[in-house]
Write an enzyme that holds these catalytic residues in place. Structure first.
Site, PDB file in Angstrom:
ATOM      1  N   ASP A 301       0.848  -1.187   0.000  1.00 55.24           N
ATOM      2  CA  ASP A 301       0.000   0.000   0.000  1.00 55.24           C
ATOM      3  C   ASP A 301       0.883   1.236   0.000  1.00 55.24           C
ATOM      4  O   ASP A 301       1.892   1.264   0.701  1.00 55.24           O
ATOM      5  CB  ASP A 301      -0.867   0.014   1.261  1.00 55.24           C
ATOM      6  CG  ASP A 301      -2.219  -0.613   0.981  1.00 55.24           C
ATOM      7  OD1 ASP A 301      -2.644  -0.578  -0.184  1.00 55.24           O
ATOM      8  OD2 ASP A 301      -2.830  -1.132   1.927  1.00 55.24           O
ATOM      9  N   ALA A 367     -16.043  15.034   5.324  1.00 56.61           N
ATOM     10  CA  ALA A 367     -15.962  14.168   4.140  1.00 56.61           C
ATOM     11  C   ALA A 367     -16.992  14.580   3.098  1.00 56.61           C
ATOM     12  O   ALA A 367     -16.808  14.340   1.903  1.00 56.61           O
ATOM     13  CB  ALA A 367     -16.175  12.714   4.559  1.00 56.61           C
ATOM     14  N   GLN A 368     -18.097  15.198   3.559  1.00 53.87           N
ATOM     15  CA  GLN A 368     -19.154  15.595   2.613  1.00 53.87           C
ATOM     16  C   GLN A 368     -18.714  16.830   1.806  1.00 53.87           C
ATOM     17  O   GLN A 368     -18.770  16.840   0.583  1.00 53.87           O
ATOM     18  CB  GLN A 368     -20.456  15.927   3.357  1.00 53.87           C
ATOM     19  CG  GLN A 368     -21.260  14.698   3.760  1.00 53.87           C
ATOM     20  CD  GLN A 368     -20.657  14.053   4.999  1.00 53.87           C
ATOM     21  OE1 GLN A 368     -20.136  14.745   5.859  1.00 53.87           O
ATOM     22  NE2 GLN A 368     -20.711  12.725   5.072  1.00 53.87           N
ATOM     23  N   THR A 369     -18.254  17.871   2.521  1.00 57.48           N
ATOM     24  CA  THR A 369     -17.915  19.121   1.816  1.00 57.48           C
ATOM     25  C   THR A 369     -16.527  19.061   1.199  1.00 57.48           C
ATOM     26  O   THR A 369     -16.249  19.707   0.202  1.00 57.48           O
ATOM     27  CB  THR A 369     -17.966  20.316   2.774  1.00 57.48           C
ATOM     28  OG1 THR A 369     -17.004  20.110   3.811  1.00 57.48           O
ATOM     29  CG2 THR A 369     -19.346  20.470   3.396  1.00 57.48           C
ATOM     30  N   ARG A 370     -15.623  18.312   1.806  1.00 56.98           N
ATOM     31  CA  ARG A 370     -14.214  18.168   1.412  1.00 56.98           C
ATOM     32  C   ARG A 370     -13.497  19.526   1.402  1.00 56.98           C
ATOM     33  O   ARG A 370     -12.533  19.712   0.659  1.00 56.98           O
ATOM     34  CB  ARG A 370     -14.085  17.448   0.067  1.00 56.98           C
ATOM     35  CG  ARG A 370     -14.552  15.998   0.164  1.00 56.98           C
ATOM     36  CD  ARG A 370     -14.732  15.356  -1.178  1.00 56.98           C
ATOM     37  NE  ARG A 370     -13.467  15.166  -1.855  1.00 56.98           N
ATOM     38  CZ  ARG A 370     -13.318  15.217  -3.179  1.00 56.98           C
ATOM     39  NH1 ARG A 370     -14.348  15.481  -3.945  1.00 56.98           N
ATOM     40  NH2 ARG A 370     -12.139  15.005  -3.720  1.00 56.98           N
ATOM     41  N   ASP A 505      -5.856  -4.293   5.899  1.00 54.53           N
ATOM     42  CA  ASP A 505      -6.510  -4.239   7.204  1.00 54.53           C
ATOM     43  C   ASP A 505      -8.026  -4.129   7.117  1.00 54.53           C
ATOM     44  O   ASP A 505      -8.723  -4.389   8.082  1.00 54.53           O
ATOM     45  CB  ASP A 505      -5.954  -3.074   8.038  1.00 54.53           C
ATOM     46  CG  ASP A 505      -6.078  -1.741   7.319  1.00 54.53           C
ATOM     47  OD1 ASP A 505      -6.609  -1.720   6.201  1.00 54.53           O
ATOM     48  OD2 ASP A 505      -5.642  -0.724   7.889  1.00 54.53           O
TER      49      ASP A 505
END
Lengths: 669, 39
Positions: A301, A367-370, A505
């Site tokens: 990763d 997380a919605q508007t960023r 994970d």
């Protein structure tokens, strides 16, 4: 986890006792060469007892042969018992933790009931409050808590466990140090992580690996050949008009069969697992450790493994017509209340300036508007993902195009652009750079020298991924990687005959973890990921996958080196025993007595003593492992052939000669 | 039975015992080669 020294008295005593217990034929029969040695040692014992009745033969000499034959078997058992003993000591402390666990089970109506953890069943809900130990493996269904996992990982820094997401799995034996969580039990009694760990470190559930089985076939084949060869010798002796004493024939047979590697084989395997455990990695099978040594492709990763998890601001790029100082000031002001590593790095790059005004209203990232930012009287600053910022208003087309040019350039360089806007005016972008971990490029070069291909997995777009891949020095990359793509990539590599290792994970990693030959799940990950992988990293450090490959290679090399040594050992024994047996019947064979051994009896006895003593002498090497150096397989092979092949030929000549001097000097033969 | 005959008979017994052991080992080792996963 701490391991004891192999020469610890607490380990040596029980190992000696276990070496005798392991004489049980039901245990010995799993090791064909050692079982064969025990059978012929029993036969030799019966023959010598018979000779004591009839008074035939040199009883002192034959008695000594029998003694050393049994010691050969006992030394083999001792090597295995010592390797297992280290695991048992570790298991003891784990068992102590498990036996004392008490659970607070919640009934259907929320009533609390204190019960021993052993009475818990899958699906039960338990309440674990501050200071209590989590009684069973499970998933957090309600609440968030700091958990000390030192009992499992040895690492005392607490970790957060919360309901939902990838940090919901908890392990029995770990302690909640703040807050309270409700845990749904996911393991039946006796099948939890701690139980499996105890069984694994004790070696109770150890199965032969494919390589061990292949080696067993080789060693058994050699034993069969020598059985037939030695069985024909009485006929040769009879043809020449003489006889060979049966105990001498047995001694010759035991000296020729590959007792050394057979005695050390399981100890080498157990020690390999043990090395991983000391490295805080739990391998669910020896097969996984072995596969790690043969890995051809390593999937890593990007975040956390190749780059440090947090991106750092590296550059402010203002739009044409905008003063860079305006952009810097706006970006700085909007980041003053931003506690994220990215926000702190923007403040650090911007340098000194205003303090956060008291009337400021920080806007947190979501997380919605960023976007995140700050509102001040007469000023509104926002910063965030380019598309999210552009959705905030209707900006002039020219400014949008200029911003796009800047952000494309940043993305091509492997960075992440962060657009900044103040009062509806686009100011420019902040270049957030993925910081490649120090030394990771050298590690990848090292892996390349070992013949391992490294592949970076990232959710970034192909342009960004290509730039980071080039900077980090990986061989390939998989951009915008979804779980299905990872699985597909692993299958493609496996179809080309390569073994693939990866770590993960999340529940979405579980299919790829299960498909890969070495799937290392993070201990902080979900239960599904931990179940799917064949290794669990208790420290949850994905970079350790590189070390796992080294440990696997070391295991394979140790086994190979000691097999070479064991087979090369036979040459000196031919020169010691064959002339001793046949010199009376065929005097010309005396020329083979290169070592100038004192007498036929002392030659045979010395070879058998060397054959027995070499086992405990090689135990430290078997347990510690041959030193591994990253180099191509062909160079490695040549190096090991020179050390263990040539060493295996020369060492017995010296050893047998020295023992012969002692045997002759003490008048033992 | 005199000493020499006793020794001779014991010798024969020893060879029979050794022969049977060798045959047993032959069968066991062959079984390991055929089904190694069982061992």
């Amino acid at each position: 986890m701490q391991a004891q020294s192999m020469f610890d008295r607490a380990l040596l005593g029980p190992a000696m006792r276990d070496a005798v217990v392991k004489l049980d034929p039901r245990q010995l029969v799993r090791n064909p060469v050692m079982f064969t040695t025990a059978v012929v040692a029993t036969l030799a014992t019966l023959l010598v007892l018979g000779n004591m009745v009839t008074g035939a033969g040199d009883l002192l000499f034959q008695g000594q042969l029998v003694f050393w034959l049994w010691l050969t078997v006992l030394f083999g058992n001792f090597a295995e018992a010592l390797a297992e003993g280290r695991g048992k000591a570790q298991a003891q402390s784990l068992r102590a933790t498990k036996d004392q666990l008490v659970a607070c089970r919640l009934g259907k109506n929320g009533e609390e009931e204190e019960i021993p953890a052993t009475q818990l069943r899958q699906g039960d809900i338990v309440l674990v409050s501050t200071g209590r130990t989590i009684p069973a493996d499970g998933e957090v269904v309600s609440g968030v808590a700091s958990v000390n996992e030192a009992a499992i990982t040895g690492e005392s820094a607490p970790v957060i466990r919360e309901a939902g997401g990838d940090r919901s799995a908890v392990t029995a034996g770990t302690t909640v140090i703040s807050d309270e969580i409700e845990v749904r039990v996911t393991a039946e009694p006796g099948s939890g992580f701690l139980d499996r760990m105890i069984a694994l470190v004790e070696g109770a559930s150890r199965q032969k690996t494919p390589n061990e089985t292949a080696l067993t076939i080789l060693l058994t084949g050699l034993t069969l050949i020598f059985l037939v060869a030695v069985g024909t010798l009485p006929a040769f002796a009879a043809f020449a008009g003489g006889t060979i004493a049966l105990p001498v024939l047995i001694a010759l047979f035991v000296a020729l069969i590959p007792t050394t590697i057979s005695a050390l084989l399981s100890a080498i395997g157990i020690a390999g697992m043990d090395r991983l455990i000391r490295f805080n990695i739990l391998a669910k099978s020896g097969r996984a450790v072995e596969a790690a040594g043969d890995i051809g492709t390593l999937l890593l990763d990007k975040t956390g493994t190749i780059t440090i998890g947090d991106r750092q601001a590296s550059e402010f790029v203002a739009l044409p017509g905008v003063a860079e100082s305006d952009l810097v000031a706006a970006a700085r002001l909007s980041s003053l209340a931003d506690g994220t590593p990215e926000g702190r790095s923007i403040v650090a790059l911007a340098g000194s300036g205003d303090v956060l005004p008291s009337e400021a209203e920080p806007i947190a990232f979501s997380a919605q508007t960023r976007v995140s930012g700050i509102d001040l009287p007469g000023r509104s600053i926002r910063k965030g993902a380019v598309d999210a910022v552009l959705r905030l208003g209707d900006f002039p087309e020219e400014a949008v195009l200029s911003l796009r040019k800047i952000t494309d350039r940043i993305a091509q360089a492997g960075g992440t652009p962060l657009a900044v806007v103040e009062n509806g005016r686009l100011l420019g972008a902040v270049h957030l750079k993925d910081v490649i971990k120090a030394g990771i490029r050298d590690r990848f070069s090292e892996l390349r020298r070992m013949g391992i291909r490294t592949v970076m997995i990232t959710g970034d777009n192909p342009l960004t991924a290509a730039a980071i891949a080039a900077e980090a020095g990986v061989d390939d990359f998989l951009a915008e990687a979804a779980p299905e793509q990872k699985l597909e990539y692993i299958r493609k590599e496996q179809a080309e005959g390569k073994l693939v290792a990866m770590c993960g994970d999340g529940t979405n990693d579980a299919p790829a973890l299960a498909q890969s030959d070495v799937g290392m799940a993070m201990n902080t990950g979900t239960q599904a990921a931990r179940e799917a992988g064949n290794m669990v990293d208790l420290d949850s450090d994905p970079t350790k996958l590189i070390e796992v490959v080294g440990i696997g290679k070391q295991l394979l090399m140790t086994r190979g080196a000691l097999t070479t040594f064991s087979i090369a050992n036979d040459i000196a024994k031919y020169f010691a025993i064959l002339p001793a047996i046949f010199v009376v019947l065929y005097p010309s064979l005396g020329a083979l007595n290169l070592m100038g051994l004192a007498s036929p009896s002392s030659a045979i006895l010395s070879a058998i003593i060397f054959n027995a003593l070499i086992i405990p002498l090689l135990v430290p090497l078997a347990l510690k492992g041959v030193k591994y150096r990253p180099m191509p397989a062909a160079s490695q092979l040549l190096r090991n052939l020179a050390i263990y092949g040539a060493g295996g030929v020369v060492a017995p000549f010296i050893g047998i000669k020295l023992i012969d001097l002692a045997v002759a000097g003490l008048g033992l033969a | 039975m005199d000493g020499a005959r006793l020794k001779g008979a014991a010798m024969t017994m020893q060879y029979i015992l050794a022969g049977l052991t060798a045959l047993g080992l032959l069968a066991y080792l062959t079984a390991v080669l055929i089904r190694p996963e069982r061992f």
